[in-house]
Design an enzyme around this catalytic site. Structure first.
Site, PDB file in Angstrom:
ATOM      1  N   GLU A   1       1.920   3.280  12.702  1.00 14.46           N
ATOM      2  CA  GLU A   1       2.544   4.326  13.511  1.00 14.46           C
ATOM      3  C   GLU A   1       1.515   5.316  14.055  1.00 14.46           C
ATOM      4  OE1 GLU A   1       2.408   6.273   9.449  1.00 14.46           O
ATOM      5  OE2 GLU A   1       2.468   4.249  10.287  1.00 14.46           O
TER       6      GLU A   1
ATOM      7  N   HIS B   1      -1.997   2.703   8.842  1.00 16.28           N
ATOM      8  CA  HIS B   1      -0.784   3.282   9.420  1.00 16.28           C
ATOM      9  C   HIS B   1      -0.553   2.722  10.826  1.00 16.28           C
ATOM     10  CE1 HIS B   1       0.047   6.516   6.459  1.00 16.28           C
ATOM     11  NE2 HIS B   1      -1.253   6.455   6.263  1.00 16.28           N
TER      12      HIS B   1
ATOM     13  N   CYS C   1       0.970   1.979   3.774  1.00 17.43           N
ATOM     14  CA  CYS C   1       0.061   2.840   3.008  1.00 17.43           C
ATOM     15  C   CYS C   1       0.424   2.761   1.514  1.00 17.43           C
ATOM     16  CB  CYS C   1       0.074   4.264   3.550  1.00 17.43           C
ATOM     17  SG  CYS C   1      -1.371   5.224   2.982  1.00 17.43           S
TER      18      CYS C   1
END
Length: 215
Positions: free
Chosen positions: A198, A196, A81
């Site tokens: 994750e 992202h 990011c």
């Protein structure tokens, strides 16, 4: 077991990243300690918030030096990011220009779209031979951002004594509104994603596994 440091400089959704990496069987430490960050098999640099503030926070704990020193030693770094955005030469945010790390040629600017931020799931146009997107070239990933780099150009990293040699520069793209922006970047030991991983379910988990495989 491979070791990974998630660099903790006050600007990142660090807990979810630590969990996502640990789920891949990695030994994960959350720290801003220079030595630990330098010596780990992999370093993840997350980032949320304003570009200039992230750069200031990174410099305060010598995060810029850690990144440069790792890349000199050809040790993998993954920016996520705003952690991707600060790898570029500069960023424009709130009418001000802030200097980035200068590792990727380009400028981060505001998305041109009817609705900003770009929030939600979107596909990428993965480059041929990509390490990060091997086996997940057509998957969707989760984005939350208002700014991005719209172009990549060659940049001289010799002032940092970093030589990427003959390694291929691979760029993944995403379209949103009237913008076509850099979704991910790979150049030797330097990796970065605007989205992202994750927060990107199984596709993100596979991308992290792909990155971990080069550690």
């Amino acid at each position: 077991m491979k070791t990974v440091v998630v660099f903790d400089y006050g600007f990142g959704n660090v807990r979810s990243m630590v969990r996502a990496l640990a789920d891949q069987g990695l030994d994960v430490t959350l720290t801003s300690n220079y030595r630990q960050a330098l010596e780990a098999d992999g370093l993840v640099v997350p980032g949320v918030g304003a570009y200039g503030a992230c750069m200031e926070g990174l410099r305060k704990v010598s995060g810029d030096r850690v990144i440069y020193d790792r890349l000199r030693a050809e040790r993998p770094v993954l920016g996520v990011c705003v952690g991707e955005q600060i790898m570029f030469e500069e960023g424009e945010e709130h009418g001000e220009d802030a200097e980035g790390l200068g590792l990727i040629g380009g400028t981060v600017t505001k998305l041109d779209a009817d609705v900003v931020p770009h929030m939600g799931w979107d596909t990428v146009e993965a480059p041929e031979g990509s390490i990060l997107f091997a086996g997940i070239e057509h998957e969707r990933f989760y984005y939350v951002h208002s700014y991005a780099a719209m172009a990549v150009h060659p940049v001289d990293t010799s002032e940092y004594s970093i030589d990427f040699g003959d390694s291929a520069e691979r760029v993944a793209w995403c379209d949103y509104g009237r913008s076509r922006f850099v979704a991910a970047y790979e150049h030797g030991p330097l990796f970065a994603t605007q989205f992202h991983p994750e927060k990107s379910a199984e596709a993100g988990a596979q991308l992290l596994r792909n990155w971990a495989a080069v550690l």
